[in-house]
Design an enzyme around this catalytic site. Structure first.
Site, PDB file in Angstrom:
ATOM      1  N   GLY A 233       0.836  -1.209   0.000  1.00 31.60           N
ATOM      2  CA  GLY A 233       0.000   0.000   0.000  1.00 31.60           C
ATOM      3  C   GLY A 233       0.864   1.250   0.000  1.00 31.60           C
ATOM      4  O   GLY A 233       0.568   2.239  -0.673  1.00 31.60           O
ATOM      5  N   GLU A 234       1.952   1.189   0.751  1.00 34.09           N
ATOM      6  CA  GLU A 234       2.885   2.322   0.836  1.00 34.09           C
ATOM      7  C   GLU A 234       3.486   2.622  -0.539  1.00 34.09           C
ATOM      8  O   GLU A 234       3.607   3.777  -0.952  1.00 34.09           O
ATOM      9  CB  GLU A 234       3.985   1.956   1.851  1.00 34.09           C
ATOM     10  CG  GLU A 234       5.051   2.992   1.999  1.00 34.09           C
ATOM     11  CD  GLU A 234       6.039   2.675   3.150  1.00 34.09           C
ATOM     12  OE1 GLU A 234       5.721   1.835   4.013  1.00 34.09           O
ATOM     13  OE2 GLU A 234       7.109   3.280   3.153  1.00 34.09           O
TER      14      GLU A 234
END
Ligand SMILES: Cc1cc2nc3c(=O)[nH]c(=O)nc-3n(C[C@H](O)[C@H](O)[C@H](O)COP(=O)(O)OP(=O)(O)OC[C@H]3O[C@@H](n4cnc5c(N)ncnc54)[C@H](O)[C@@H]3O)c2cc1C
Length: 396
Positions: free
Chosen positions: A258-259
């Protein structure tokens, strides 16, 4: 052929990408207005001082910290694309460090708490974080281990008598580290268990033994705070374990996806912004009796940049679409992160060139875009690590 039948290219087409609905566009509009009205006027000051904590509270109040988070935890219950919209529109704050500090909250720390946390942990940390009343940070990197996450040395030892973990070690380059109320901390709990020897702990930053050491000075992203942290016999109850004991390595690899995807979206948005500003400049600045943008050499630079930005954007949107539909597309996320970060730096570099001497001057803010965007080829996994992940995904 009648004139009316002649088809002419429409270079002004503004149709939104198919992943976005009218609701996303309204959200885009309101975040952009907020960024321009309430954040941008302070950008210069925050470059010197780091952005203040009230930004979290204000964004929490507006619902911007929980756009894609469940309603039962105070979120807006939106899809993943709402998070992309936030990352894209925050560039209008003209304050890269602010976008990064917010993304640590929205896309790096709240997601693992919601994904792996107990109900108590969600109530204690995710709910106030979504409301902007508590600030979180993420502790993976150490002075002696960054890319090689498995090489971290921070130890958490279980003290059976007290049902507590005792933590010793240090973390560095931690965004929000000075202001955070809690850290999602990657620790080693069993040094002999390989990848099964890691555990995530949710550690309150006011625990005795947590030392916020230096505020680190950086090339760019000056508005963010970046900390060197030490943990000296820090005791937390066993209930601080986030997810499963021994599965922290896998949990943090999930978090990193997600980062990386949100980082890719921010890279594209940053590249687009510096492109737009430079386009305006190239139409106004004259040399040899004409706007510099009318020289073929400069025009082709814009053509190259625009093509790369559009390619990166399509990669991000298509990968986000897979993510939203339940896939875990690690290879595509990695490709998008690698490509978007690289082209963003290339674009910013060309934009400095197009600005000539003015590009080198602080006043124009183009050099700052370059400095800020340069981080994206290192943070959340360097280019070289992205290439390793992609290469290995083919069984090599
Ligand atoms: C401003 C900023 C904010 C950050 N925020 C956070 C944060 O909030 N939380 C956090 O935990 N971390 C954070 N980081 C850390 C960041 O994720 C790391 O810097 C990054 O992962 C690289 O690790 P490293 O700096 O230790 O470099 P190293 O791992 O020492 O790498 C040095 C060089 O060697 C290369 N290299 C390493 N291994 C290989 C390999 N196997 N093959 C080929 N090349 C290799 C790297 O690509 C790099 O070029 C931040 C960093 C910065 C600069």
């Amino acid at each position: 052929m009648a004139t009316a039948d002649v088809l002419k290219p429409d270079f002004a087409t503004r149709r939104k990408h198919f992943i976005f609905t009218d609701d996303h566009e309204q959200l885009r509009d309101s975040i952009r207005r907020f960024a321009i009205k309430e954040l941008q006027p302070h950008a210069e000051e925050w470059e010197e001082t780091t952005f203040p904590d009230w930004v979290f509270e204000r964004m929490g109040e507006l619902g911007f910290l929980g756009l894609d988070k469940p309603v039962e935890y105070g979120g807006q219950g939106g899809d993943y694309y709402t998070s992309l919209v936030l990352a894209e529109e925050l560039v209008h704050a003209h304050c890269g460090g602010l976008g990064m500090g917010i993304a640590v909250q929205t896309d790096m720390t709240i997601p693992p708490v919601l994904k792996f946390g107990t109900e108590e942990q969600k109530q204690e940390w995710a709910v106030p974080a979504i409301a902007g009343k508590k600030i979180l940070c993420l502790g993976i990197t150490e002075p002696d281990a960054g890319s090689d996450v498995s090489g971290i040395k921070t130890r958490a030892v279980y003290d059976e008598a007290n049902d507590e973990y005792v933590i010793n070690g240090s973390k560095t380059f931690i965004t929000n580290g000075h202001r955070a109320h809690a850290i999602v901390l990657v620790t080693k709990t069993d040094p002999d268990a390989g990848y099964d020897g890691f555990t995530l702990l949710l550690v309150p930053m006011d625990s005795p033994g947590v030392i916020r050491e230096k505020r680190l000075q950086k090339l760019g992203m000056h508005a963010s705070d970046t900390a060197l942290l030490a943990f000296q016999d820090v005791r937390v109850p066993a209930t601080a374990v986030l997810g499963q004991v021994g599965k922290g390595f896998y949990h943090i690899m999930w978090e990193l996806q997600g980062e990386r995807l949100i980082g890719a979206a921010a890279s594209v948005a940053g590249a687009q912004q510096v492109f737009d500003r430079t386009l305006t400049y190239a139409k106004e600045r004259t040399a040899f009796g004409r706007p510099i943008g009318r020289f073929q050499a400069i025009r082709h630079k814009f053509a190259e940049m625009a093509t790369k930005i559009e390619t990166a954007r399509q990669m991000v949107y298509t990968t986000a679409w897979r993510f939203e539909h339940g896939e875990y597309p690690v290879r595509e996320i990695t490709m998008a992160k690698l490509y978007a970060a690289r082209i963003a730096v290339e674009v910013a570099d060309e934009c400095i060139q197009i600005h000539g001497g003015n590009g080198y001057m602080k006043e124009y803010g183009i050099e700052r875009s370059w400095r800020d965007l340069r981080l994206n080829r290192i943070g959340a996994g360097s280019d070289e690590i992205m290439l390793e992940v992609i290469g290995r995904s083919y069984g090599l």
